[in-house]
Design a protein around this motif. Structure first.
Motif, PDB file in Angstrom:
ATOM      1  N   LEU A 166       0.818  -1.217   0.000  1.00 46.96           N
ATOM      2  CA  LEU A 166       0.000   0.000   0.000  1.00 46.96           C
ATOM      3  C   LEU A 166       0.852   1.269   0.000  1.00 46.96           C
ATOM      4  N   ALA A 167       1.896   1.277  -0.809  1.00 45.66           N
ATOM      5  CA  ALA A 167       2.781   2.443  -0.885  1.00 45.66           C
ATOM      6  C   ALA A 167       1.999   3.706  -1.229  1.00 45.66           C
ATOM      7  N   GLU A 168       0.923   3.537  -1.979  1.00 46.74           N
ATOM      8  CA  GLU A 168       0.109   4.688  -2.382  1.00 46.74           C
ATOM      9  C   GLU A 168      -0.574   5.372  -1.201  1.00 46.74           C
ATOM     10  N   GLU A 169      -0.642   4.699  -0.045  1.00 48.76           N
ATOM     11  CA  GLU A 169      -1.238   5.291   1.158  1.00 48.76           C
ATOM     12  C   GLU A 169      -0.325   6.340   1.797  1.00 48.76           C
ATOM     13  N   GLY A 170       0.963   6.329   1.412  1.00 44.20           N
ATOM     14  CA  GLY A 170       1.910   7.310   1.940  1.00 44.20           C
ATOM     15  C   GLY A 170       2.357   7.050   3.371  1.00 44.20           C
TER      16      GLY A 170
END
Length: 189
Positions: A166-170
């Motif tokens: 979930l890298a897109e979650e920051g």
């Protein structure tokens, strides 16, 4: 100061669950409580089908939603980056459980405190490795200090392509996964 992290190679995992059992035994968890688990996904079609296995646990995020949303600072980050829980400060509101995009917080039914993997910090402080790492017969996990260029994890990360869940979650997790082929999809919440 150390900057602890974990590297997981899902391609080496056979699904034996020794990591989870070792964790439960180490922390004397009830059988229904798990700080780490394995996600299984069937891929492909016969005769070219396979099983993907993804080990999942607290990601010890740099920008941890559980920490940001905790109203009492019961969830906190140690100087070495390990995200931990102080049960004395916890008011059992479970906001941290809802805030975690990785769904790895578990409520201890006896105490009401939302618990999680803490990278076996008590043992790490004594120079030992987490139970899930030392128990794995296939060397799926490597734990260590990213600030030490001579550490096993630093050397492995220099050689491997990696990704984070979930890298897109920051959230900037401190758990990295070895990329061999395509990313293994995480089901999450």
């Amino acid at each position: 100061m150390a900057k602890y992290a974990m590297l997981i190679d899902p391609s080496r995992c056979t699904g034996c669950a020794a990591c989870g059992i070792a964790c439960q035994l180490q922390w004397q968890l009830p059988k229904e409580m798990h700080y780490n688990h394995l996600e299984f996904a069937e891929k492909g079609k016969y005769p070219e089908a396979w099983l993907e296995i993804l080990p999942v646990q607290c990601q010890h995020c740099e920008d941890a939603p559980c920490l940001k949303h905790c109203p009492t600072d019961a969830t906190y980050r140690r100087e070495d980056g390990i995200v931990d829980v102080d049960p004395e400060e916890c008011i059992e509101c479970q906001i941290c459980v809802q805030a975690c995009p990785y769904d790895v917080r578990v409520v201890n039914q006896e105490t009401g405190v939302p618990e999680k993997c803490k990278f076996c910090s008590d043992f790490v402080d004594q120079g030992e490795t987490p139970a899930c790492v030392s128990t794995c017969m296939n060397e799926v996990r490597i734990f260590g200090d990213l600030d030490d260029p001579d550490s096993e994890i630093s050397k492995a990360m220099a050689k491997e392509d990696t990704y984070q869940l979930l890298a897109e979650e920051g959230t900037e997790p401190r758990v990295y996964y070895v990329l061999k082929g395509e990313k293994i999809e995480f089901s999450g919440k």
